[in-house]
Design a protein around this motif. Structure first.
Motif, PDB file in Angstrom:
ATOM      1  N   SER A   1       0.851  -1.227   0.255  1.00  0.00           N
ATOM      2  CA  SER A   1      -0.002   0.088   0.102  1.00  0.00           C
ATOM      3  C   SER A   1       0.799   1.280  -0.136  1.00  0.00           C
ATOM      4  O   SER A   1       0.633   2.306   0.881  1.00  0.00           O
ATOM      5  N   GLU A   2       1.327   1.128  -1.041  1.00  0.00           N
ATOM      6  CA  GLU A   2       2.499   2.443  -1.428  1.00  0.00           C
ATOM      7  C   GLU A   2       2.409   3.748  -0.862  1.00  0.00           C
ATOM      8  O   GLU A   2       2.557   4.718  -0.085  1.00  0.00           O
ATOM      9  N   CYS A   3       0.872   4.101  -1.438  1.00  0.00           N
ATOM     10  CA  CYS A   3       0.170   4.876  -2.342  1.00  0.00           C
ATOM     11  C   CYS A   3      -0.239   5.781  -0.653  1.00  0.00           C
ATOM     12  O   CYS A   3      -0.806   6.871  -0.436  1.00  0.00           O
ATOM     13  N   ASP A   4      -1.543   4.531  -0.365  1.00  0.00           N
ATOM     14  CA  ASP A   4      -1.607   5.380   0.616  1.00  0.00           C
ATOM     15  C   ASP A   4      -0.445   6.092   1.618  1.00  0.00           C
ATOM     16  O   ASP A   4      -0.770   6.623   3.164  1.00  0.00           O
ATOM     17  N   VAL A   5       0.392   4.816   2.277  1.00  0.00           N
ATOM     18  CA  VAL A   5       1.973   5.222   3.614  1.00  0.00           C
ATOM     19  C   VAL A   5       2.080   6.659   2.919  1.00  0.00           C
ATOM     20  O   VAL A   5       1.968   7.873   3.504  1.00  0.00           O
ATOM     21  N   VAL A   6       2.237   7.367   1.295  1.00  0.00           N
ATOM     22  CA  VAL A   6       2.368   8.232   1.054  1.00  0.00           C
ATOM     23  C   VAL A   6       1.376   9.455   1.047  1.00  0.00           C
ATOM     24  O   VAL A   6       1.974   9.966   1.925  1.00  0.00           O
ATOM     25  N   ALA A   7       0.031   8.877   1.159  1.00  0.00           N
ATOM     26  CA  ALA A   7      -0.958   9.755   1.701  1.00  0.00           C
ATOM     27  C   ALA A   7      -0.734   9.731   3.091  1.00  0.00           C
ATOM     28  O   ALA A   7      -1.753  11.217   3.504  1.00  0.00           O
ATOM     29  N   MET A   8      -1.006   9.184   4.246  1.00  0.00           N
ATOM     30  CA  MET A   8      -0.423   8.910   5.228  1.00  0.00           C
ATOM     31  C   MET A   8       0.402  10.148   5.581  1.00  0.00           C
ATOM     32  O   MET A   8       0.741  10.966   7.200  1.00  0.00           O
ATOM     33  N   ARG A   9       1.857  10.482   5.285  1.00  0.00           N
ATOM     34  CA  ARG A   9       2.869  10.584   5.586  1.00  0.00           C
ATOM     35  C   ARG A   9       2.653  12.651   4.632  1.00  0.00           C
ATOM     36  O   ARG A   9       2.898  12.935   6.242  1.00  0.00           O
ATOM     37  N   GLU A  10       2.424  12.461   3.819  1.00  0.00           N
ATOM     38  CA  GLU A  10       2.163  14.050   3.749  1.00  0.00           C
ATOM     39  C   GLU A  10       0.442  14.952   3.515  1.00  0.00           C
ATOM     40  O   GLU A  10       0.553  15.651   3.992  1.00  0.00           O
ATOM     41  N   LEU A  11      -0.367  13.982   3.383  1.00  0.00           N
ATOM     42  CA  LEU A  11      -2.010  14.125   3.145  1.00  0.00           C
ATOM     43  C   LEU A  11      -3.107  14.127   4.155  1.00  0.00           C
ATOM     44  O   LEU A  11      -3.316  14.894   3.852  1.00  0.00           O
ATOM     45  N   VAL A  12      -2.869  13.254   4.560  1.00  0.00           N
ATOM     46  CA  VAL A  12      -4.191  13.147   5.644  1.00  0.00           C
ATOM     47  C   VAL A  12      -3.641  13.111   7.210  1.00  0.00           C
ATOM     48  O   VAL A  12      -2.548  12.846   7.528  1.00  0.00           O
ATOM     49  N   PRO A  13      -4.794  14.080   8.178  1.00  0.00           N
ATOM     50  CA  PRO A  13      -3.918  14.372   9.281  1.00  0.00           C
ATOM     51  C   PRO A  13      -3.684  13.169  10.167  1.00  0.00           C
ATOM     52  O   PRO A  13      -3.418  13.150  10.824  1.00  0.00           O
ATOM     53  N   SER A  14      -4.634  12.118  10.353  1.00  0.00           N
ATOM     54  CA  SER A  14      -5.327  11.691  11.148  1.00  0.00           C
ATOM     55  C   SER A  14      -5.721  10.075  11.000  1.00  0.00           C
ATOM     56  O   SER A  14      -6.215  10.150  10.323  1.00  0.00           O
ATOM     57  N   ALA A  15      -4.395   8.898  11.169  1.00  0.00           N
ATOM     58  CA  ALA A  15      -4.818   8.130   9.973  1.00  0.00           C
ATOM     59  C   ALA A  15      -4.014   6.489  10.806  1.00  0.00           C
ATOM     60  O   ALA A  15      -3.151   7.359  11.014  1.00  0.00           O
ATOM     61  N   THR A  16      -4.777   5.247  11.287  1.00  0.00           N
ATOM     62  CA  THR A  16      -3.681   4.418  11.311  1.00  0.00           C
ATOM     63  C   THR A  16      -3.834   3.365  10.381  1.00  0.00           C
ATOM     64  O   THR A  16      -4.429   3.259   9.765  1.00  0.00           O
ATOM     65  N   ALA A  17      -2.814   2.734  10.836  1.00  0.00           N
ATOM     66  CA  ALA A  17      -3.429   1.018   9.843  1.00  0.00           C
ATOM     67  C   ALA A  17      -2.174   0.152  11.017  1.00  0.00           C
ATOM     68  O   ALA A  17      -1.397   0.172  11.426  1.00  0.00           O
TER      69      ALA A  17
END
Length: 308
Positions: free
Chosen positions: A55-71
């Motif tokens: 889920s590389e794209c989600d990791v990038v989103a979690m690092r740069e775009l999304v305020p609060s998320a977990t996996a």
């Protein structure tokens, strides 16, 4: 007539950055004065550090775009539960919780050139820690496993949160953290992850709504495909939406659409799925771009912002 330079230009291989070229990190400096310098900007620049991570794209989103998320992630070398998080309290790199959980933060202050190496080093330090508390880096991590060397999952199950209440999910005395939590929650823009496509996130910033979609395709091919769809009138996702530009982060492009206020995430699900099918068809088209498509591509290329 000016004299010819006797200095032979340095040859670079495809994908390599020349010393006098702009550093790909987006600092505005030349590469030789930034990540290309010995010890500069923390080390050698890695253009796509999370490649190979599930889920590389989600990791990038979690690092740069999304305020609060977990996996939750499964990790070699430990049976302790590990939670990958966007942001931890005080932007901590990692925390060993009293509950025994290990929390790994993506949005951190340090940058030693390869975020995946940094994360691997922090995670390993958290695994090896003898007591609870914050774990971080003060020096470059050197050798050792990168994050993708440690994670054993094939795909990540990302949960987007309304705020940061997960910070105190395993804490008995929550009153001491109430003020800090309220402040953090107030700064987090509402966000949701679409369910029918990968790594597409709706967000509201009050006066505007956006769809930000991290895509794994090579930049040149993706720009060609988006240009074809734009000229064909099929690049708007939903009525009233507008492709306004894109972010470049960690080697991937993130197209950004402005949405009519009140759209919400649910209304994007089916249109985004349809758009993905049309994008895949455009990606498979290897014919030369038309004049209109080339003009559209130039416009898209000029509306890119690199996130450091």
């Amino acid at each position: 007539m000016a004299k010819k330079s006797r200095t032979k230009p340095r040859e670079t291989t495809p994908g390599e950055v020349g010393p006098r070229q702009p550093c790909p990190c987006g600092s505005g400096k030349r590469y030789k004065a930034c990540h290309g310098a010995e010890g500069g900007a923390g080390g050698v620049y890695v253009a796509r550090p999370f490649e190979g991570l599930p889920s590389e794209c989600d990791v990038v989103a979690m690092r740069e775009l999304v305020p609060s998320a977990t996996a939750p992630i499964s990790v070699r070398g430990t049976e302790k539960p590990v939670l990958l998080c966007t942001l931890l309290p005080m932007a901590a790199p990692a925390m060993v919780r009293d509950s025994g959980q290990l929390w790994l933060g993506l949005q951190v202050q340090h940058n030693f050139g390869d975020p995946a190496r940094d994360l691997g080093a922090v995670l390993q330090a958290a695994i090896d820690a003898d007591e609870s508390g914050i774990v971080g880096l003060t020096d470059p991590p050197g050798g050792g496993p990168r994050l993708q060397d440690l994670v054993t999952d094939e795909k990540l199950d990302v949960t987007v949160h309304d705020g940061f209440d997960f910070w105190i999910s395993d804490v008995e005395d929550k009153d001491d953290l109430a003020a800090a939590l309220e402040q953090a929650n107030a700064a987090a823009n509402p966000s949701e992850r679409l369910t029918q496509v990968e790594a597409a996130y709706w967000t509201s910033v009050g006066t505007k709504e956006h769809l930000r979609w991290v895509m794994p395709e090579p930049e040149d091919r993706l720009l060609d495909a988006l240009s074809r769809l734009h000229v064909a009138g099929r690049g708007v996702i939903v009525e009233g939406a507008r492709l306004v530009g894109m972010f470049r982060a960690h080697g991937l492009l993130t197209p950004v659409w402005d949405l009519p206020v009140g759209t919400g995430a649910e209304a994007l699900e089916d249109p985004a799925s349809t758009f993905k099918e049309e994008l895949d068809a455009a990606l498979a088209d290897s014919s030369a771009l038309s004049a209109d498509e080339r003009a559209a591509r130039s416009g898209l290329a000029n509306r890119q912002v690199t996130i450091r």
